[in-house]
Design an enzyme around this catalytic site. Structure first.
Site, PDB file in Angstrom:
ATOM      1  N   ILE A  36       0.831  -1.197   0.000  1.00  0.00           N
ATOM      2  CA  ILE A  36       0.000   0.000   0.000  1.00  0.00           C
ATOM      3  C   ILE A  36       0.876   1.262   0.000  1.00  0.00           C
ATOM      4  CG2 ILE A  36      -0.272   0.220   2.521  1.00  0.00           C
ATOM      5  CD1 ILE A  36      -3.424   0.304   1.650  1.00  0.00           C
ATOM      6  N   TYR A 143      -4.781  -9.750  17.278  1.00  0.00           N
ATOM      7  CA  TYR A 143      -3.823 -10.314  16.330  1.00  0.00           C
ATOM      8  C   TYR A 143      -3.786 -11.844  16.467  1.00  0.00           C
ATOM      9  CZ  TYR A 143       0.832 -11.215  14.306  1.00  0.00           C
ATOM     10  OH  TYR A 143       1.888 -11.690  13.578  1.00  0.00           O
TER      11      TYR A 143
HETATM   12  N1  SER Z   1       6.319 -10.158  16.196  1.00  0.00           N
HETATM   13  C1  SER Z   1       4.900 -10.330  16.370  1.00  0.00           C
HETATM   14  C2  SER Z   1       4.363  -9.370  17.351  1.00  0.00           C
HETATM   15  O1  SER Z   1       5.078  -9.038  18.257  1.00  0.00           O
HETATM   16  C3  SER Z   1       4.605 -11.725  16.816  1.00  0.00           C
HETATM   17  O2  SER Z   1       4.190 -12.459  15.727  1.00  0.00           O
HETATM   18  O3  SER Z   1       3.249  -8.977  17.231  1.00  0.00           O
END
Ligand code: SER
Length: 318
Positions: A36, A143
């Site tokens: 992007i 996440y």
């Molecule tokens: N490096 C990533 C994070 O800290 C972990 O997958 O969100």
């Protein structure tokens, strides 16, 4: 003709180095970088670049058709710390982009997909030491929830529609070329820059917070290796545990001090401590080693030497 590869999220921390490595292996013209935003000069000038919003399925389709793409690496994502600030956006980006690619693969438009998962799929109820491939997974970050859900969808698209999608659960990735953005493990990159630039660092994680980590060279090697393995060797179609090393802020600081003796560190934890507290301390990656021959090369000592040498050279040139 060489196979054509599309890398989405090519200007990010992993994407930028993966693009350059894939260009080395397959030829500059065969690897199309898309993001992007624009990336480094090296990335922009070494091969084709497309400005692309990976949430726009028709725009993605058009790039794939224009270049005759066979393989897609989907590296665009919002990481753990930023995801907690913008939960809805993180969910939309992380899931929406995955469905776009899985559905285009289901249509037969592309033949193979790489999609990264993360140690964030694990949560506080997961065994913390030598976390097994298959175990309790109750992630508490947006996440982590998006990566865990994504893993289930990858396995589903493989089983139901025969989509050849492959995935690994990256630990914290450490590199010198491009900075990471918005992750909980980012401290382990910032610390090297600060050591050289100002000789001190304020860690946002407590000194005894042990997390699984990996040097970029190993992460790239793992990614390419799983993608080049024969399909029958990829027995896990959700995502593979992979590991290289685990350390605490105190341990990485001691290693840096060996090379930069004047370096000092202070600890001031913030909201990212809670995220880190929910993640494993070390990972059992024997399945990846057995199935497709994964092996790491860098430990904390070797990585620190390489990081500091590379950064020293870079800062010296500026
Ligand atoms: N490096 C990533 C994070 O800290 C972990 O997958 O969100």
């Amino acid at each position: 003709m060489n196979k054509r590869i599309l890398l989405i999220g090519a200007c990010g921390q992993i994407g930028s180095e993966l693009t350059l490595r894939l260009r080395e292996l397959h030829g500059n013209k065969a690897v199309i970088a898309a993001d992007i935003r624009e990336g480094t000069k090296e990335l922009m000038e070494s091969g084709p670049f497309e400005r692309l919003d990976a949430l726009d399925r028709e725009a993605v389709r058009q790039v794939i058709e224009t270049y005759g793409i066979q393989e897609v690496y989907l590296m665009a994502a919002m990481l753990s710390a930023t995801g907690e600030k913008y939960p809805e956006k993180a969910w939309q980006l992380n899931m929406g982009t995955l469905f776009n690619i899985l559905d285009l693969a289901k249509e037969g438009l592309i033949k193979k997909v790489f999609w990264p998962s993360s140690i964030a799929v694990f949560g506080p109820s997961t065994p913390k030491e030598n976390t097994p491939q298959e175990t309790v997974m109750e992630p508490e970050t947006v996440y982590g929830i998006s990566k865990q859900t994504g893993e289930r969808w990858c396995a589903y698209y493989f089983r139901k529609y025969g989509v050849d999608v492959r995935s690994i659960r990256y630990p914290g990735i450490i590199s010198w070329k491009t900075l990471p953005g918005g992750g909980t493990t980012d401290y382990a990159v910032e610390i090297y820059h600060n050591a050289l630039l100002i000789g001190k660092y304020h860690s946002f994680l407590r000194k005894d917070t042990r997390l699984p980590m990996m040097y970029m060279d190993d992460a790239i090697e793992a990614t390419i290796r799983i993608m080049e393995s024969a399909p029958e060797n990829i027995k896990v179609r959700s995502s593979y545990n992979i590991a290289a090393m685990s350390f605490t802020p105190e341990e990485i600081a001691a290693e840096i001090k060996r090379i930069v003796p004047e370096f000092t560190i202070k600890y001031r934890e913030d909201f990212r401590q809670t995220i880190a507290d929910g993640w494993p301390r070390s990972i059992d990656d024997s399945k990846a080693r057995e199935d497709w021959g994964w092996a790491h090369r860098f430990d904390l000592k070797k990585m620190s030497e390489h990081m500091l040498q590379s950064l020293y050279k870079r800062y010296d040139e500026v």
